[in-house]
Scaffold this motif. Structure first.
Motif, PDB file in Angstrom:
ATOM      1  N   LEU A 161       3.162  10.605   6.608  1.00 31.81           N
ATOM      2  CA  LEU A 161       3.273   9.255   6.070  1.00 31.81           C
ATOM      3  C   LEU A 161       4.335   8.553   6.894  1.00 31.81           C
ATOM      4  CD1 LEU A 161       1.877   7.804   3.872  1.00 31.81           C
ATOM      5  CD2 LEU A 161       3.638   8.509   2.285  1.00 31.81           C
ATOM      6  N   LEU A 162       3.900   7.571   7.712  1.00 33.15           N
ATOM      7  CA  LEU A 162       4.825   6.907   8.627  1.00 33.15           C
ATOM      8  C   LEU A 162       5.313   5.601   8.014  1.00 33.15           C
ATOM      9  CD1 LEU A 162       2.907   7.405  11.978  1.00 33.15           C
ATOM     10  CD2 LEU A 162       4.602   8.896  10.936  1.00 33.15           C
ATOM     11  N   GLU A 163       6.510   5.207   8.403  1.00 31.94           N
ATOM     12  CA  GLU A 163       7.069   3.935   8.010  1.00 31.94           C
ATOM     13  C   GLU A 163       6.220   2.803   8.591  1.00 31.94           C
ATOM     14  OE1 GLU A 163       9.759   3.627   6.116  1.00 31.94           O
ATOM     15  OE2 GLU A 163       9.828   1.455   6.283  1.00 31.94           O
ATOM     16  N   PRO A 164       5.834   1.736   7.891  1.00 33.21           N
ATOM     17  CA  PRO A 164       6.120   1.508   6.492  1.00 33.21           C
ATOM     18  C   PRO A 164       5.142   2.218   5.541  1.00 33.21           C
ATOM     19  CG  PRO A 164       5.019  -0.381   7.428  1.00 33.21           C
ATOM     20  CD  PRO A 164       5.203   0.588   8.540  1.00 33.21           C
ATOM     21  N   ALA A 165       3.835   2.195   5.852  1.00 33.09           N
ATOM     22  CA  ALA A 165       2.894   2.774   4.891  1.00 33.09           C
ATOM     23  C   ALA A 165       1.658   3.318   5.581  1.00 33.09           C
ATOM     24  CB  ALA A 165       2.485   1.728   3.856  1.00 33.09           C
ATOM     25  N   THR A 166       1.815   3.813   6.805  1.00 33.97           N
ATOM     26  CA  THR A 166       0.655   4.307   7.535  1.00 33.97           C
ATOM     27  C   THR A 166       0.522   5.809   7.326  1.00 33.97           C
ATOM     28  OG1 THR A 166       1.183   2.651   9.188  1.00 33.97           O
ATOM     29  CG2 THR A 166      -0.469   4.263   9.774  1.00 33.97           C
ATOM     30  N   ALA A 192       0.842  -1.192   0.000  1.00 30.69           N
ATOM     31  CA  ALA A 192       0.000   0.000   0.000  1.00 30.69           C
ATOM     32  C   ALA A 192       0.880   1.246   0.000  1.00 30.69           C
ATOM     33  CB  ALA A 192      -0.902  -0.012   1.228  1.00 30.69           C
ATOM     34  N   ARG A 193       0.637   2.125  -0.910  1.00 27.75           N
ATOM     35  CA  ARG A 193       1.417   3.372  -0.995  1.00 27.75           C
ATOM     36  C   ARG A 193       0.500   4.554  -1.201  1.00 27.75           C
ATOM     37  NH1 ARG A 193       6.754   1.887  -3.642  1.00 27.75           N
ATOM     38  NH2 ARG A 193       6.626  -0.330  -3.294  1.00 27.75           N
ATOM     39  N   TRP A 194       0.715   5.571  -0.382  1.00 26.89           N
ATOM     40  CA  TRP A 194       0.001   6.823  -0.568  1.00 26.89           C
ATOM     41  C   TRP A 194       0.806   7.708  -1.498  1.00 26.89           C
ATOM     42  CZ3 TRP A 194      -4.709   8.531   0.597  1.00 26.89           C
ATOM     43  CH2 TRP A 194      -5.445   7.809   1.524  1.00 26.89           C
ATOM     44  N   SER A 195       0.120   8.469  -2.298  1.00 27.47           N
ATOM     45  CA  SER A 195       0.840   9.464  -3.070  1.00 27.47           C
ATOM     46  C   SER A 195       0.148  10.801  -2.904  1.00 27.47           C
ATOM     47  CB  SER A 195       0.911   9.065  -4.537  1.00 27.47           C
ATOM     48  OG  SER A 195      -0.361   8.714  -4.983  1.00 27.47           O
ATOM     49  N   GLY A 196       0.898  11.841  -3.134  1.00 26.10           N
ATOM     50  CA  GLY A 196       0.333  13.179  -3.050  1.00 26.10           C
ATOM     51  C   GLY A 196       1.075  14.071  -2.081  1.00 26.10           C
ATOM     52  N   ALA A 197       1.569  13.494  -0.965  1.00 23.72           N
ATOM     53  CA  ALA A 197       2.288  14.311   0.008  1.00 23.72           C
ATOM     54  C   ALA A 197       3.752  14.396  -0.412  1.00 23.72           C
ATOM     55  CB  ALA A 197       2.176  13.696   1.400  1.00 23.72           C
ATOM     56  N   ASP A 198       4.289  15.599  -0.392  1.00 23.30           N
ATOM     57  CA  ASP A 198       5.668  15.747  -0.862  1.00 23.30           C
ATOM     58  C   ASP A 198       6.358  16.852  -0.078  1.00 23.30           C
ATOM     59  OD1 ASP A 198       7.990  15.617  -2.238  1.00 23.30           O
ATOM     60  OD2 ASP A 198       7.248  16.709  -3.994  1.00 23.30           O
ATOM     61  N   GLY A 199       7.015  16.468   1.001  1.00 24.69           N
ATOM     62  CA  GLY A 199       7.822  17.406   1.770  1.00 24.69           C
ATOM     63  C   GLY A 199       7.081  18.668   2.165  1.00 24.69           C
ATOM     64  N   ALA A 238       1.565  21.356  21.433  1.00 30.17           N
ATOM     65  CA  ALA A 238       1.734  19.900  21.399  1.00 30.17           C
ATOM     66  C   ALA A 238       1.015  19.325  20.182  1.00 30.17           C
ATOM     67  CB  ALA A 238       1.187  19.277  22.677  1.00 30.17           C
ATOM     68  N   TRP A 239       1.423  18.123  19.797  1.00 31.70           N
ATOM     69  CA  TRP A 239       0.797  17.441  18.666  1.00 31.70           C
ATOM     70  C   TRP A 239      -0.149  16.368  19.169  1.00 31.70           C
ATOM     71  CZ3 TRP A 239       1.392  19.115  13.784  1.00 31.70           C
ATOM     72  CH2 TRP A 239       2.479  19.941  13.500  1.00 31.70           C
ATOM     73  N   TRP A 240      -1.249  16.212  18.476  1.00 31.65           N
ATOM     74  CA  TRP A 240      -2.252  15.198  18.835  1.00 31.65           C
ATOM     75  C   TRP A 240      -2.589  14.388  17.596  1.00 31.65           C
ATOM     76  CZ3 TRP A 240      -3.131  15.392  23.975  1.00 31.65           C
ATOM     77  CH2 TRP A 240      -2.821  16.600  24.616  1.00 31.65           C
ATOM     78  N   LEU A 241      -2.734  13.073  17.804  1.00 32.28           N
ATOM     79  CA  LEU A 241      -3.134  12.201  16.702  1.00 32.28           C
ATOM     80  C   LEU A 241      -4.638  12.354  16.500  1.00 32.28           C
ATOM     81  CD1 LEU A 241      -2.316  10.008  14.695  1.00 32.28           C
ATOM     82  CD2 LEU A 241      -2.807   8.324  16.454  1.00 32.28           C
ATOM     83  N   GLU A 242      -5.033  12.765  15.321  1.00 35.94           N
ATOM     84  CA  GLU A 242      -6.449  13.017  15.091  1.00 35.94           C
ATOM     85  C   GLU A 242      -7.110  11.890  14.295  1.00 35.94           C
ATOM     86  OE1 GLU A 242      -7.305  16.610  12.980  1.00 35.94           O
ATOM     87  OE2 GLU A 242      -9.197  16.839  14.034  1.00 35.94           O
ATOM     88  N   ALA A 243      -6.393  11.344  13.332  1.00 33.62           N
ATOM     89  CA  ALA A 243      -7.044  10.366  12.465  1.00 33.62           C
ATOM     90  C   ALA A 243      -6.001   9.481  11.800  1.00 33.62           C
ATOM     91  CB  ALA A 243      -7.881  11.079  11.400  1.00 33.62           C
ATOM     92  N   VAL A 244      -6.441   8.296  11.383  1.00 34.04           N
ATOM     93  CA  VAL A 244      -5.597   7.378  10.629  1.00 34.04           C
ATOM     94  C   VAL A 244      -6.319   7.062   9.320  1.00 34.04           C
ATOM     95  CG1 VAL A 244      -4.493   5.119  10.581  1.00 34.04           C
ATOM     96  CG2 VAL A 244      -4.649   6.359  12.723  1.00 34.04           C
ATOM     97  N   TYR A 245      -5.565   7.092   8.239  1.00 33.44           N
ATOM     98  CA  TYR A 245      -6.131   6.724   6.944  1.00 33.44           C
ATOM     99  C   TYR A 245      -6.009   5.214   6.789  1.00 33.44           C
ATOM    100  CZ  TYR A 245      -6.051  11.668   5.678  1.00 33.44           C
ATOM    101  OH  TYR A 245      -6.257  13.021   5.635  1.00 33.44           O
ATOM    102  N   ASP A 246      -6.823   4.478   7.584  1.00 33.10           N
ATOM    103  CA  ASP A 246      -6.696   3.018   7.545  1.00 33.10           C
ATOM    104  C   ASP A 246      -7.442   2.474   6.341  1.00 33.10           C
ATOM    105  OD1 ASP A 246      -6.189   0.436   8.052  1.00 33.10           O
ATOM    106  OD2 ASP A 246      -7.445   0.273   9.825  1.00 33.10           O
TER     107      ASP A 246
END
Lengths: 227, 360
Positions: free
Chosen positions: B337-342, A179-186, B352-360
């Motif tokens: 975009l977190l390692e590996p693909a989250t 699964a790969r997201w695209s669109g976000a770039d730095g 401070a930072w808060w986790l609001e949502a996950v694109y599951d």
């Protein structure tokens, strides 16, 4: 030498009116739940059978929830009741984007240890029940739920992050591998779509091996075949 | 605390050999269901329901009590019935014994003359009178800390009940009553397979409603949610989840997802706050400055100080201007975009930072 001439005679045909009467009222298609076009190749010609079990295996955050709710979208839009157990904070906007008719979905977001009975109750009430497993399910619990779902002709959709969490083989196995997201770039852009490779397999030849690349979701928020 | 109507049928409190009491009680609950959909059986012979809705419909608490008594007498004319209204389950049961209507303001005054023994705690009932505390009102004067230290957590809850702060006491409910009533309910019998021909939808709706009601009885009313006012692809800002069988409260700032981000929307939107730590390559915390810019390139993201993941890419931040007519809330959103693909959505607020949502 005892061959009978009767074999050579044409078989008598039935009166078409009589045929129309003896034909079952419920068509074979009513044993199948509708599937959105993007997933049709994964489910094969047999489609999403009532009373079957579908297991979706995906790492947390790699699209398992999206794929599972896509399975629910066409049945809910067709007026079938759906139950969702254990999905703690479902995103309403995303579900609407997938085409899920929220008026037909009953959520039990946090049943805790009572989740098997929640699933059992929903099997009594709905046509398709989605279960998100957080920790390994024991063999007897899984067997009971599968047997009850088959008995009531309710489709069970199980979402797990590892295959070991659900101890039984299921009729259709879907797994998300790449699964790969695209669109976000730095710092620029935004998430546009996720390309995911979904492979389908199943026992007893319910589904032939099939691999599909999907937009999960596409930039419109729904699920589509990639390329 | 909701004000509740409590009905108590003294004849039904003890179960006879033939189980007739349970059946009578079940029909009684069903009849009350026509008055209010939220009738809750507490134990054999005792049921409660919130008075607010029926009272508004019938024009007053007294009218509700009359209607409930009428509904019961239509089923069992000879049945003795005690009925009353008070805030919270505990007070409501006492109100039923006296047949009175207790307003929210009058709760303490109503509770205070009752003897300690109504709490059904033998230890308290034997010790407190020897200390000179004979009524709930006298007991309520004690301090929470002292009661907790001397008698333990359960007594501390009793104290809060006596002080009118809490409406429920453990032991008031019979946990098996729901199951036992269900076992009588004929609609609970396994239904034939899904009707797909004429009228099938009505049957399916009934089945799912029954299942949702059973779950609500088991896990609580807000444990079963359903989407409201929404079908297919109509505008996103109207969609929300509400407890099954209720109507949504119209309120704009509690919408689960205001749809301020471009499509696609995240699949999991957390309702509770989850702190995350966002750090740069040099381990310095990343912040958002007044101009709405990141202080550096994010490199790692950690939830609750653990589960550190590398940040592969990011988009944003987008400053959020909300409720400009109230005190301004300075917030900014960032897609990571977190390692590996989250893929996740985090929000910066108050440093401070808060986790609001996950694109599951």
């Amino acid at each position: 030498m005892f061959a009978s001439v009767r074999h050579l005679q044409p078989r008598p045909t039935l009166d078409p009116k009589l045929l129309a009467q003896v034909r079952p009222i419920a068509a074979a298609s009513s044993r199948v739940l509708p599937v959105v076009p993007a997933l049709q190749s994964l489910f094969g010609p047999r489609g999403l059978q009532r009373g079957s079990t579908v297991r979706i295996t995906a790492q947390r955050g790699s699209g398992g929830s999206t794929l599972a709710l896509t399975v629910l979208s066409a049945p809910s839009a067709a007026g079938h009741w759906c139950g969702v157990v254990g999905m703690a904070d479902p995103g309403v906007a995303a579900m609407v984007g997938l085409g899920v008719d929220l008026r037909r979905v009953v959520f039990v977001p946090a049943p805790g240890a009572a989740w098997p009975s929640a699933v059992g109750e929903l099997i009594d009430g709905a046509d398709i029940v989605l279960v998100r497993c957080e920790r390994p399910v024991t063999h007897p619990v899984a067997r009971n739920l599968v047997a009850k779902a088959r008995d009531r002709q309710v489709t069970l959709v199980i979402v797990t992050s590892t295959p070991e969490q659900w101890p039984l083989p299921s009729d259709v196995e879907l797994s998300i591998s790449d699964a790969r997201w695209s669109g976000a770039d730095g710092g620029y852009g935004h998430f546009v779509h996720r390309r995911a490779v979904v492979s389908a397999s199943g026992r007893r030849g319910a589904v032939r091996e099939h691999v599909a690349a999907l937009w999960l979701p596409s930039s419109d928020g729904d699920v589509a075949v990639a390329e | 605390m909701d004000r509740l109507v409590a009905l108590c049928c003294p004849d039904l409190l003890d179960e006879g050999v033939r189980g007739e009491e349970l059946r009578t009680f079940a029909t009684l609950c069903q009849a009350l269901g026509e008055l209010c959909p939220w009738v809750e059986p507490i134990r054999l012979g005792i049921a409660v329901f919130p008075v607010r809705g029926p009272s508004r419909l019938l024009g007053g608490d007294a009218a509700v009590l009359a209607a409930a008594a009428d509904a019961v007498s239509r089923i069992e004319p000879a049945l003795a019935l005690q009925i009353g209204v008070a805030p919270g389950l505990f007070a409501a049961q006492l109100a039923a014994r006296q047949g009175v209507i207790v307003e929210q303001e009058g709760l303490l005054e109503f509770l205070s003359p009752w003897p300690i023994s109504v709490l059904a705690r033998p230890e308290l009932a034997s010790v407190l009178p020897r200390l000179g505390l004979r009524t709930l009102g006298q007991f309520a004067q004690l301090h929470h800390r002292e009661v907790f230290g001397r008698f333990g957590a359960d007594a501390a809850i009793c104290l809060q009940v006596a002080q009118g702060k809490v409406g429920e006491l453990s032991g008031l409910r019979d946990p098996s009553i729901g199951r036992r009533l269900r076992s009588l309910n004929p609609t609970n019998a396994p239904l034939p397979s899904q009707a797909t021909f004429l009228g099938g939808v009505g049957l399916a709706d009934e089945r799912v409603t029954a299942a949702a009601r059973r779950l609500q009885a088991q896990l609580g009313a807000s444990s079963v949610m359903v989407g409201y006012g929404h079908g297919g692809r109509s505008p996103i800002d109207q969609a929300r989840l509400v407890p099954f069988g209720s109507r949504p409260v119209v309120s704009d700032n509690t919408a689960p997802w205001p749809g301020q981000l471009p499509s696609p929307s995240p699949m999991t939107v957390f309702s509770d706050a989850r702190a995350v730590e966002l750090r740069g390559q040099d381990q310095r915390p990343i912040t958002v400055d007044l101009a709405g810019l990141l202080s550096g390139a994010p490199a790692t993201c950690a939830l609750n100080g653990s589960m550190q993941r590398a940040v592969n890419n990011w988009a944003g931040p987008w400053p959020l201007v909300e409720q400009w007519w109230q005190a301004p809330r300075q917030r900014a959103r960032l897609q990571l975009l977190l390692e590996p693909a989250t893929a996740v959505l985090v929000v910066f607020e108050d440093g401070a930072w808060w986790l609001e949502a996950v694109y599951d």
